[in-house]
Design an enzyme around this catalytic site. Sequence first.
Site, PDB file in Angstrom:
ATOM      1  N   GLY A   1       2.646  -1.099   4.156  1.00 51.38           N
ATOM      2  CA  GLY A   1       2.736   0.248   3.806  1.00 51.38           C
ATOM      3  C   GLY A   1       4.253   0.725   3.816  1.00 51.38           C
ATOM      4  O   GLY A   1       4.659   0.462   2.485  1.00 51.38           O
ATOM      5  N   GLY A   2       4.769   1.196   4.805  1.00 51.65           N
ATOM      6  CA  GLY A   2       6.309   1.733   4.656  1.00 51.65           C
ATOM      7  C   GLY A   2       7.098   0.764   3.904  1.00 51.65           C
ATOM      8  O   GLY A   2       8.012   1.234   3.094  1.00 51.65           O
TER       9      GLY A   2
ATOM     10  N   GLU B   1      -6.782   5.122   7.640  1.00 53.33           N
ATOM     11  CA  GLU B   1      -6.669   6.557   7.414  1.00 53.33           C
ATOM     12  C   GLU B   1      -7.667   6.989   6.779  1.00 53.33           C
ATOM     13  O   GLU B   1      -8.076   8.390   6.977  1.00 53.33           O
ATOM     14  CB  GLU B   1      -5.436   6.773   6.576  1.00 53.33           C
ATOM     15  CG  GLU B   1      -4.273   6.251   7.466  1.00 53.33           C
ATOM     16  CD  GLU B   1      -2.832   5.665   6.624  1.00 53.33           C
ATOM     17  OE1 GLU B   1      -2.853   5.855   5.510  1.00 53.33           O
ATOM     18  OE2 GLU B   1      -1.925   4.916   7.379  1.00 53.33           O
TER      19      GLU B   1
ATOM     20  N   GLU C   1      -5.702  -4.437  10.589  1.00 51.17           N
ATOM     21  CA  GLU C   1      -4.661  -3.582  10.650  1.00 51.17           C
ATOM     22  C   GLU C   1      -4.963  -2.869  11.820  1.00 51.17           C
ATOM     23  O   GLU C   1      -5.520  -1.834  12.028  1.00 51.17           O
ATOM     24  CB  GLU C   1      -4.838  -2.759   9.524  1.00 51.17           C
ATOM     25  CG  GLU C   1      -4.279  -3.146   8.058  1.00 51.17           C
ATOM     26  CD  GLU C   1      -3.590  -2.179   7.084  1.00 51.17           C
ATOM     27  OE1 GLU C   1      -2.453  -2.568   6.868  1.00 51.17           O
ATOM     28  OE2 GLU C   1      -4.191  -1.380   6.986  1.00 51.17           O
TER      29      GLU C   1
ATOM     30  N   GLY D   1       2.369   2.300  10.517  1.00 53.18           N
ATOM     31  CA  GLY D   1       3.534   3.036  10.609  1.00 53.18           C
ATOM     32  C   GLY D   1       4.273   3.659  11.898  1.00 53.18           C
ATOM     33  O   GLY D   1       4.993   4.477  12.012  1.00 53.18           O
TER      34      GLY D   1
ATOM     35  N   SER E   1       3.216  -2.292  10.345  1.00 51.90           N
ATOM     36  CA  SER E   1       4.705  -2.534  10.578  1.00 51.90           C
ATOM     37  C   SER E   1       5.185  -3.916  10.048  1.00 51.90           C
ATOM     38  O   SER E   1       5.986  -4.318  10.704  1.00 51.90           O
ATOM     39  CB  SER E   1       5.051  -2.000  11.785  1.00 51.90           C
ATOM     40  OG  SER E   1       4.856  -0.706  12.259  1.00 51.90           O
TER      41      SER E   1
ATOM     42  N   ASN F   1       1.092  -1.283  -0.094  1.00 49.84           N
ATOM     43  CA  ASN F   1      -0.089   0.142  -0.053  1.00 49.84           C
ATOM     44  C   ASN F   1       0.915   1.252   0.216  1.00 49.84           C
ATOM     45  O   ASN F   1       1.415   1.608   0.890  1.00 49.84           O
ATOM     46  CB  ASN F   1      -0.854   0.024   1.352  1.00 49.84           C
ATOM     47  CG  ASN F   1      -1.768   1.099   1.560  1.00 49.84           C
ATOM     48  OD1 ASN F   1      -1.819   1.976   0.475  1.00 49.84           O
ATOM     49  ND2 ASN F   1      -2.182   1.380   2.688  1.00 49.84           N
ATOM     50  N   TRP F   2       0.879   1.871  -1.348  1.00 52.53           N
ATOM     51  CA  TRP F   2       2.004   2.965  -1.190  1.00 52.53           C
ATOM     52  C   TRP F   2       1.504   4.263  -0.759  1.00 52.53           C
ATOM     53  O   TRP F   2       2.294   5.146  -0.709  1.00 52.53           O
ATOM     54  CB  TRP F   2       2.334   3.438  -2.877  1.00 52.53           C
ATOM     55  CG  TRP F   2       3.141   2.438  -3.344  1.00 52.53           C
ATOM     56  CD1 TRP F   2       3.671   1.258  -2.729  1.00 52.53           C
ATOM     57  CD2 TRP F   2       3.727   2.420  -4.785  1.00 52.53           C
ATOM     58  NE1 TRP F   2       4.412   0.473  -3.898  1.00 52.53           N
ATOM     59  CE2 TRP F   2       4.402   1.293  -5.030  1.00 52.53           C
ATOM     60  CE3 TRP F   2       3.206   3.031  -5.992  1.00 52.53           C
ATOM     61  CZ2 TRP F   2       4.941   0.796  -6.287  1.00 52.53           C
ATOM     62  CZ3 TRP F   2       3.807   2.830  -7.170  1.00 52.53           C
ATOM     63  CH2 TRP F   2       4.579   1.800  -7.221  1.00 52.53           C
ATOM     64  N   LYS F   3       0.150   4.091  -0.199  1.00 52.37           N
ATOM     65  CA  LYS F   3      -0.342   5.566   0.260  1.00 52.37           C
ATOM     66  C   LYS F   3      -0.149   6.567  -0.694  1.00 52.37           C
ATOM     67  O   LYS F   3      -0.171   6.329  -1.883  1.00 52.37           O
ATOM     68  CB  LYS F   3      -0.121   5.700   1.537  1.00 52.37           C
ATOM     69  CG  LYS F   3      -0.317   4.512   2.519  1.00 52.37           C
ATOM     70  CD  LYS F   3       0.068   4.570   4.193  1.00 52.37           C
ATOM     71  CE  LYS F   3      -0.150   3.394   4.599  1.00 52.37           C
ATOM     72  NZ  LYS F   3      -0.089   3.514   6.145  1.00 52.37           N
TER      73      LYS F   3
ATOM     74  N   HIS G   1      -9.717   1.532   4.528  1.00 53.23           N
ATOM     75  CA  HIS G   1      -8.320   1.690   5.458  1.00 53.23           C
ATOM     76  C   HIS G   1      -8.499   2.675   6.321  1.00 53.23           C
ATOM     77  O   HIS G   1      -9.245   3.745   6.491  1.00 53.23           O
ATOM     78  CB  HIS G   1      -7.264   2.319   4.500  1.00 53.23           C
ATOM     79  CG  HIS G   1      -5.940   2.228   5.295  1.00 53.23           C
ATOM     80  ND1 HIS G   1      -5.274   3.075   6.044  1.00 53.23           N
ATOM     81  CD2 HIS G   1      -4.813   1.448   5.027  1.00 53.23           C
ATOM     82  CE1 HIS G   1      -4.278   2.681   6.505  1.00 53.23           C
ATOM     83  NE2 HIS G   1      -4.009   1.480   5.892  1.00 53.23           N
TER      84      HIS G   1
HETATM   85  P1  PGA Z   1       2.542   0.177   7.639  1.00 54.77           P
HETATM   86  O1  PGA Z   1       1.414   0.544   7.014  1.00 54.77           O
HETATM   87  O2  PGA Z   1       3.179  -1.028   6.925  1.00 54.77           O
HETATM   88  O3  PGA Z   1       3.603   1.524   7.072  1.00 54.77           O
HETATM   89  O4  PGA Z   1       2.603   0.252   9.204  1.00 54.77           O
HETATM   90  C1  PGA Z   1       0.368  -0.628   6.703  1.00 54.77           C
HETATM   91  C2  PGA Z   1      -0.848   0.065   6.101  1.00 54.77           C
HETATM   92  O5  PGA Z   1      -1.382   1.195   6.681  1.00 54.77           O
HETATM   93  O6  PGA Z   1      -1.527  -0.426   5.224  1.00 54.77           O
END
Ligand code: PGA
Length: 261
Positions: free
Chosen positions: A235-236, A99, A169, A175, A214, A11-13, A97
């Site tokens: 994500g990251g 966010e 999640e 993150g 994470s 997930n590149w956001k 998600h």
């Molecule tokens: P993260 O994000 O791996 O940076 O913790 C995961 C996500 O929000 O899908």
Amino acid sequence: MANRRPVIAGNWKMFKTVNEATDYAVRFIEEVKDVTELDIILCAPFTALYPLKNELEESIVHLGAQNMAWADQGAFTGEISAQMLLDVACTYVILGHSERREMFGETDEEINKKARKALAVGLTPIVCCGENLNVREEGKAVERVQGQVTRALVGLSVEDLSKIIVAYEPIWAIGTGKTASSKDAQEMCASIRATLTGLMGLAAEKVPILYGGSVKADNIAELLTEPDVDGALVGGASLDPISFGKLILNANPLVARVEGI
Ligand code: PGA
């Protein structure tokens, strides 16, 4: 991950311009070209989807979006429809998600409408759920997540439910560098599977349930040893093609066996 085929989704956001995305794709495809044991998805920003369609066409990497509208078309300024995603060869879409829930006020009801729309056009929804730290500390994580899943999936047929992916999640792990322990991830994914069993019976055994928060190259293999964790939403650690490639190689059961992980 029992007998289900694992899924690793990046997930590149809100990262990567068109040039950055296409450079990434060229390098990433090379890293993962021998992976046979799992499904790989890149969920990119809308603007990168069309260029990525061309880059990923001949590869084993699937394309996903990070959100979509519940409506077909019309006066919805700023929205992107399911049909538009299909048009650029997307086959997956992340829905709900945390966010989007927290910063853009998305509700379970909207996520339900989006999931129905995605399924109606043949996109695979990756439906997200997860509790925040307060809810966890109050001991209500299972209740919260089961409620989210039930409301996001209400009214779907067993046939449709068989086509979805769920991603657990925990918000406190996104993150932050704090991963849920694999035992906690297992407990939560098992409770999600129990909810799915209530909605769809034994067919719930086939639904991939991913963990996100994470996830990195050095903790993926352990997470995947848990029976109800079928992959990861990353994500990251998906932003660099070489390290995301390494994460995937560590998740690939064949490679893991060869390397004795
Ligand atoms: P993260 O994000 O791996 O940076 O913790 C995961 C996500 O929000 O899908």
